[in-house]
Design a protein around this motif. Structure first.
Motif, short mmCIF file in Angstrom:
data_model
loop_
_atom_site.label_atom_id
_atom_site.label_comp_id
_atom_site.label_asym_id
_atom_site.label_seq_id
_atom_site.Cartn_x
_atom_site.Cartn_y
_atom_site.Cartn_z
N GLY A 53 0.82 -1.22 0.00
CA GLY A 53 0.00 0.00 0.00
C GLY A 53 0.85 1.26 0.00
N ALA A 54 1.92 1.26 0.81
CA ALA A 54 2.81 2.42 0.88
C ALA A 54 3.56 2.59 -0.44
N ALA A 55 3.97 1.49 -1.07
CA ALA A 55 4.66 1.57 -2.36
C ALA A 55 3.72 2.12 -3.44
N LEU A 56 2.46 1.64 -3.44
CA LEU A 56 1.47 2.14 -4.41
C LEU A 56 1.21 3.62 -4.20
N LEU A 57 1.20 4.05 -2.95
CA LEU A 57 0.96 5.45 -2.64
C LEU A 57 2.05 6.35 -3.24
#
Length: 485
Positions: free
Chosen positions: A348-352
């Motif tokens: 999720g953090a990488a996608l953000l």
């Protein structure tokens, strides 16, 4: 065997026989409409400026005052939930919210409308910690992900549909109907809870430290007030109203922290930060909230100010992402229970990061479909981070710290929200000003649109930095286990 959340409490209460569903329904109904109310009124501000005969900076206090009071009340909730039962807290919160809604609906002028909003805020500020604390008590750690996901559905879905629902109502009805339509549901929530809600909390009645309450109010209130005032344009950061509020808030907050550390029965027990994953979660959620605000705040400015779309159209563009975020929350909760936080939070953090980078590349030629796709993707990333990280951090706390942990997280999210509003408005305004200073015709509509785009892109770039910091923190996250008690 760990029995946190189901074992009898200190007062011998057996929570294992309590029916959870009616309690959850009571809490969800009340939380939905109180949280919906946070964004329901914002789109009506232009109409209210004209009808009430006040300035835009004055009308903003209907939002700022709301945020200010919630930020002040949440820290005290850690104490209140140990003095009053779950029923008393929730029914009191819903009574205040219903009364405030009625006052707003019949308000003859701005002052009475503001009083009504503050009453609504008092109800919301008392309700949110009760909601979180009740889940921690009712559900064991291996079942909390799904329960927190259900709450995430409410917390994200309600504000997402607020602007769109408000636009639909205002298309054909007076702004007062924004409150008339909420009031019956608020009253229903009160009586449903009166019938079905059972007490699950442990009443220990700790000593009331009045001075800590004063310091907490001045500390959190001063910081929220100062940052909100800066973001609303009261002379910027050089205004005495801003820097005096921030100085008073900072001094009071430091004093408050030192007093809590030295107290045998603190109002807000900061020893919760001894749990490393709770501390990590707190930092991560602050960063994610700042990143989220950079988009939720800047996108309407760009869509309405530069692309000249209506507020209702802007609400429709942002609706799918908000609704999907809410619908995904129960799913991410179940995935958290099965796979732990790292499988969700790190991707999720990488996608953000990817999404925030793409937001820095938007232009006046970017299509509406692209804005919808970017917003949906960002809200998916947020759903993978928020509730799993929060549940994981709270799971590491001993039961006696549940009220304090939920109060800390709710307070810091309110404060980071206020800081985010002011911070990103300041960056956007600075980018606009620099662009227009170098423009050959700063009064031309096309140049003003380009200036707004430049300011928004500058803010998105800062949001990208926050997203990178979030990924770094996410890499250190580990699955927690509730301590033996």
């Amino acid at each position: 065997m760990n029995t946190a959340g189901v074992a009898p409490g200190p007062q011998g209460k057996d929570l294992g026989n309590i029916k959870k569903l009616p309690i959850m329904i009571s809490l969800i109904i009340g939380a939905f409409f109180s949280i919906l109310n946070e964004t329901l009124l914002n789109i009506a501000f232009p109409d209210l400026v004209v009808e009430l005969g006040v300035t835009p900076s004055t009308i903003q206090w209907l939002s700022t005052g709301y945020m200010l009071l919630v930020g002040v009340l949440v820290p005290a909730s850690a104490l209140l939930v140990q003095w009053f039962t779950t029923r008393q807290m929730f029914l009191g919160a819903m009574f205040l919210f219903s009364l405030g809604t009625l006052v707003c609906a019949v308000a003859p002028g701005f002052s009475v409308l503001l009083i009504g909003r503050l009453l609504q805020a008092a109800g919301t500020g008392l309700m949110l910690p009760v909601l979180m604390n009740t889940i921690l008590v009712l559900y064991p750690p291996d079942k909390r992900g799904a329960a927190m996901g259900t709450i995430g559905l409410v917390i994200m879905f309600a504000p997402a549909i607020g602007p769109t629902l408000s636009g639909l109502i205002l298309d054909s009805l007076d702004w007062r109907w924004l409150f008339y339509m909420v009031l019956p549901f608020a009253i229903f929530a009160f009586f449903f809870a009166f019938i079905y809600l059972k007490n699950v909390s442990d009443i220990t009645k700790p000593k009331v430290d009045v001075f800590s309450i004063v310091l907490s109010t001045l500390g959190f209130g001063g910081i929220v007030f100062g940052f909100s005032s800066a973001g609303e344009g009261h002379g910027g950061w050089s205004s005495p109203q801003v820097y005096v509020s921030l100085i008073v808030g900072a001094i009071s907050l430091i004093w408050f922290v030192l007093r809590q550390i030295g107290s045998k029965s603190p109002m807000l027990d900061l020893r919760a930060f001894k749990s490393p994953m709770f501390s990590l979660t707190t930092l991560l959620l602050i960063i994610v909230m700042m990143t989220l605000f950079s988009t939720l705040l800047l996108l309407p400015f760009l869509l309405q100010g530069a692309l000249l779309l209506t507020a209702f159209t802007t609400g429709l563009i942002m609706l799918p992402g908000g609704v999907l975020n809410g619908l995904l929350s129960p799913l991410t909760g179940k995935l958290f229970d099965k796979f732990g936080p790292r499988a969700l939070v790190i991707p999720g953090a990488a996608l953000l990061i990817v999404i925030m980078y793409l937001f820095t590349q938007v232009s006046l030629a970017t299509t509406t479909g692209m804005f919808i796709a970017l917003h949906i993707s960002m809200m998916i990333a947020i759903s993978m981070i928020m509730m799993p990280a929060q549940t994981n951090g709270l799971n590491q706390l001993p039961r006696k710290y549940y009220p304090h942990g939920t109060a800390i997280l709710n307070t810091l999210q309110q404060v980071s929200g206020a800081i985010g509003v002011a911070f990103f408005i300041s960056i956007m305004s600075s980018g606009q000003r620099v662009f227009l200073e170098n423009s050959s015709d700063p009064t031309a509509p096309q140049q003003q649109a380009e200036a707004l785009l430049a300011g928004v892109q500058k803010s998105f770039t800062v949001g990208l930095v926050f997203a990178v910091a979030g990924l770094v923190l996410a890499l250190f996250m580990k699955r927690t286990k509730a301590p033996e008690e």
